[in-house]
Write a protein that holds these residues in place. Structure first.
Motif, mmCIF file in Angstrom:
data_model
loop_
_atom_site.group_PDB
_atom_site.id
_atom_site.type_symbol
_atom_site.label_atom_id
_atom_site.label_comp_id
_atom_site.label_asym_id
_atom_site.label_seq_id
_atom_site.Cartn_x
_atom_site.Cartn_y
_atom_site.Cartn_z
ATOM 1 N N ALA A 33 0.860 -1.155 -0.035
ATOM 2 C CA ALA A 33 -0.116 0.022 0.064
ATOM 3 C C ALA A 33 0.883 1.229 -0.001
ATOM 4 O O ALA A 33 0.509 2.333 -0.585
ATOM 5 C CB ALA A 33 -0.951 0.031 1.386
ATOM 6 N N VAL A 80 2.310 1.887 -3.721
ATOM 7 C CA VAL A 80 1.276 2.147 -4.503
ATOM 8 C C VAL A 80 0.629 3.557 -4.448
ATOM 9 O O VAL A 80 0.541 4.309 -5.044
ATOM 10 C CB VAL A 80 0.162 1.231 -4.523
ATOM 11 N N VAL A 81 0.442 3.760 -3.065
ATOM 12 C CA VAL A 81 -0.281 4.865 -2.611
ATOM 13 C C VAL A 81 0.793 6.147 -2.522
ATOM 14 O O VAL A 81 0.381 7.218 -2.608
ATOM 15 C CB VAL A 81 -1.161 4.772 -1.524
ATOM 16 N N LEU A 86 -3.163 7.362 6.899
ATOM 17 C CA LEU A 86 -4.401 6.635 6.434
ATOM 18 C C LEU A 86 -5.672 7.882 6.328
ATOM 19 O O LEU A 86 -6.548 7.454 5.322
ATOM 20 C CB LEU A 86 -5.109 6.142 8.107
ATOM 21 N N LYS A 126 -4.946 10.049 4.299
ATOM 22 C CA LYS A 126 -4.786 10.141 2.691
ATOM 23 C C LYS A 126 -5.281 9.189 1.792
ATOM 24 O O LYS A 126 -5.099 8.973 0.745
ATOM 25 C CB LYS A 126 -3.357 10.631 2.360
ATOM 26 N N MET A 127 -5.761 7.960 2.332
ATOM 27 C CA MET A 127 -6.243 6.830 1.892
ATOM 28 C C MET A 127 -7.865 6.723 1.679
ATOM 29 O O MET A 127 -8.450 5.705 2.218
ATOM 30 C CB MET A 127 -5.982 5.679 2.580
ATOM 31 N N LYS A 128 -8.467 7.971 1.213
ATOM 32 C CA LYS A 128 -9.802 8.017 1.254
ATOM 33 C C LYS A 128 -10.558 7.691 0.036
ATOM 34 O O LYS A 128 -11.784 7.816 -0.017
ATOM 35 C CB LYS A 128 -10.397 9.231 1.860
ATOM 36 N N ASP A 129 -9.811 7.341 -1.276
ATOM 37 C CA ASP A 129 -10.238 7.273 -2.216
ATOM 38 C C ASP A 129 -11.312 6.409 -2.550
ATOM 39 O O ASP A 129 -12.397 6.587 -3.232
ATOM 40 C CB ASP A 129 -9.128 6.651 -3.341
ATOM 41 N N THR A 130 -11.353 5.133 -1.559
ATOM 42 C CA THR A 130 -12.592 4.343 -1.840
ATOM 43 C C THR A 130 -13.816 4.556 -0.810
ATOM 44 O O THR A 130 -14.823 3.872 -0.691
ATOM 45 C CB THR A 130 -11.931 2.877 -1.484
ATOM 46 N N ASP A 131 -13.464 5.613 -0.044
ATOM 47 C CA ASP A 131 -14.494 6.043 0.764
ATOM 48 C C ASP A 131 -15.430 6.857 -0.101
ATOM 49 O O ASP A 131 -15.217 7.464 -1.092
ATOM 50 C CB ASP A 131 -14.224 6.847 2.107
ATOM 51 N N THR A 132 -16.587 7.164 0.622
ATOM 52 C CA THR A 132 -17.484 8.314 -0.040
ATOM 53 C C THR A 132 -17.240 9.670 0.232
ATOM 54 O O THR A 132 -17.100 9.957 1.337
ATOM 55 C CB THR A 132 -18.831 7.804 0.238
#
Lengths: 504, 115
Positions: free
Chosen positions: B98, B101-102, B107, B109-115
């Motif tokens: 992760a 890739v990211v 954490l 900044k890992m909100k792409d898959t949240d809404t």
């Protein structure tokens, strides 16, 4: 000795090991996947038939007598779940022949799929609470790897949330098992059920039961700990999404059904009321979350959450009719939900996107595909005469009979909002014109030649047929759910079957 | 002794939750490690800390004489440790991937898959 009780675990495990042995021969793994899942389905049907004939089947591992050995037990609910596992496994295996990218196949897609199915089947059949934990972990580990296969950014982000929440729930589960063992000194579920009523401190039992509720609630994606599901289920490739959507959360629901009918029935007024409101909020938040989404698989993911609410509602009301409704709902939901994900995969293959704004015009080009979407979609929303109508009808009727009018109103409203989401997908993907900025429209006309075109459609047609059968030929299915619910309402039967040693 | 161990278990749970609530994914995994250890220790303590003999039946006898230690919790913990080990090995590989890739370990900044 009942071989049919061991086969549903043994078949996928063996198939997984064989697939590993033939690591380099993808062709063999593909054939093996279809054969093994087909055998799993056959074993499931055998198991269901013989479970109905005998009531319960029990196998004591290593021939140690019951409370000391790990037992495998199948009641009608467990056997139904195994049949559903077989159906979904076969559908996914066939679909994977066409949809799985070559790179994923090379990195152990099929062995992982078999391992996942073995974990799921083990969780449905075990009669030992620690063994249940072990099967959960088998299933989770396989699902972790399947979820991250491919290694894209969204998958990594989704996987971190998925892995963390599931490990957290496993730790709670493990602690609860430990505390329970400290009180009753046994791990056999039937034995626990017998001894838990004579514990010195009944308050402590309720505390432990809530630990189980939280842990299984996380795994089942119930309110308020559901957010890992919509954050991760739309990230892997579609066959994996469909497999997860059909089976994984339902293992959590099954575990809740098992422990809250067999073991923790001391303080129903307290525990099941909490479940009731959790169910109501699960339904509501799921469906409202879906209404705000504009990505095909995300809408479906949020609908998993809202549908879990109905199943929990069946358990929470804890009347015979409600449990029949809950079991019926599980049967209906697993098939329908998997099918919707598979359809989303086909439209993705046609148009290269899951975003509703980039999709359109499918009805014009592929009317039969539109029909195949409409069957599970309307069933999900509960339109008669499809399976979802009867499932919702029984659950709502049970809640009315239990005088839980607020919850019934929520359940009906959620049905309506589900219809809204399904119609949204229908209008955007199938009905509206293809947006102008999509230049790759030639793909819709079937000019793209890809391998195994049939493999996309066979599972979808098969599952749609199952939905129609459950809907139109509902009486035998209802009778089946009734037998299962009857066994759940009388845990004494289960205890006698396991500890009495009557069935060999 | 059990009281002391109960506090230790509580402290471990607290520490693990604290670590998991921090923003770095490395600390998240450290939190998970402590969490699984806390659960294992809980099983150990809750089953009773007894100074007993090993649960072996002497030759010729048909039951155990005197007090013995319960072997089952230890078997459970051993199983749980093995499982936790494999799962955590996966988690460590996952956070490394992760991070690659990211490009961040935050954490938030890992909100792409949240809404």
């Amino acid at each position: 000795m009942n071989p049919e009780l061991v086969l549903p675990i043994l078949i996928p495990l063996t198939a997984g090991a064989l697939s590993l042995a033939f690591w380099r021969s993808i062709k063999l793994q593909r054939v093996l996947a279809v054969i093994a899942t087909g055998l799993l389905l056959a074993a499931g049907i055998w198991l269901l038939r013989s479970t109905i004939a005998h009531g319960f089947l029990v196998v004591e591992m290593g021939s140690w007598p019951a409370p000391f050995s790990i037992v495998l037990v199948s009641d009608v609910l467990g056997a139904i779940m195994i049949v559903l596992t077989g159906i979904i496994g076969l559908a996914i295996a066939i679909y994977s022949l066409a949809s799985t990218p070559k790179g994923h196949e090379k990195f152990g897609y099929y062995p992982l799929m078999h391992l996942l199915l073995a974990g799921v089947a083990g969780a449905f059949l075990t009669g030992d609470i620690f063994n249940l934990f072990v099967w959960f972990e088998v299933m989770l580990l396989a699902s972790f790897a399947l979820l991250t296969l491919g290694g894209e950014r969204a998958q990594m982000e989704g996987a971190i949330k998925y892995v963390t929440l599931n490990l957290f729930s496993s730790a709670i589960f493990l602690s609860a098992v430990g505390l329970l063992y400290g009180m009753v000194g046994t791990l056999n579920m039937a034995d626990i059920a017998q001894k838990v009523n004579s514990v010195d401190d009944p308050g402590m039992v309720t505390v432990v039961s809530l630990l189980f509720m939280v842990s299984f609630g996380i795994k089942a994606a119930a309110f308020p700990l559901f957010f890992w599901l919509p954050a991760s289920y739309h990230t892997p490739q579609v066959a994996v999404s469909a497999l997860f959507a059909g089976l994984l959360t339902k293992v959590g629901v099954y575990a809740l059904y098992r422990v809250f009918t067999l073991i923790f029935t001391q303080d129903v007024a307290y525990t099941h009321t909490i479940l009731l409101w959790a169910a109501a909020f699960t339904m509501l938040t799921g469906v409202l979350g879906a209404a705000a989404q504009f990505e095909f698989r995300r809408i479906l993911s949020f609908h998993i959450v809202s549908q879990i609410g109905y199943m929990l509602l069946g358990l929470a009301l804890f009347t015979p009719l409600a449990l029949i409704g809950g079991v019926f709902y599980i049967m209906h939901h697993i098939i329908v939900k998997t099918n919707l994900f598979l359809v989303s995969g086909i439209t993705y293959r046609l148009l290269g996107s899951y975003e509703l704004k980039d999709l359109g015009g499918v009805y014009r080009q592929r009317p039969y595909l539109a029909l195949l979407f409409l069957i599970p979609a309307l069933s999900l929303a509960g339109i008669p005469p499809l399976s979802g109508f009867f499932a919702k009808f029984i659950v709502v009727r049970a809640s009315l009979e239990a005088s839980e009018y607020v919850v019934s109103a929520i359940a009906l409203l959620v049905g309506l909002l589900t219809l809204y989401s399904m119609i949204k997908i229908w209008a955007e993907v199938f009905w509206k014109k293809l947006p102008d900025h999509i230049t790759d429209a030639s793909r819709l006309n079937g000019e793209v030649k890809d391998r195994n075109n049939w493999a996309y459609y066979v599972p979808v047609v098969g599952l749609a047929a199952c939905t129609l059968i459950i809907g139109l030929y509902g009486q035998p299915i209802y009778a089946l759910a009734e037998t299962a619910a009857d066994q759940l309402m009388n845990p004494q039967l289960y205890i006698e079957a396991v500890l009495g040693g009557q069935s060999k | 002794m059990e009281t002391l161990m109960a506090y230790v278990v509580g402290l471990l749970f607290t520490a693990s939750i604290y670590m998991m609530l921090r923003r770095s994914i490395v600390k998240l995994v450290i939190g998970l490690i402590i969490l699984s250890n806390a659960a294992n220790l809980l099983i150990f303590v809750v089953a009773g800390l007894t100074r007993g003999a090993p649960p072996l039946i002497p030759e010729g006898a048909s039951e155990i004489a005197g007090s013995v230690a319960d072997p089952l919790p230890q078997a459970l913990i051993l199983t749980a440790i093995v499982i936790a080990f494999s799962v955590l090995a996966f988690a460590v590989v996952l956070i490394r991937r992760a991070y690659e890739v990211v490009g961040t370990d935050d954490l938030d900044k890992m909100k792409d898959t949240d809404t």
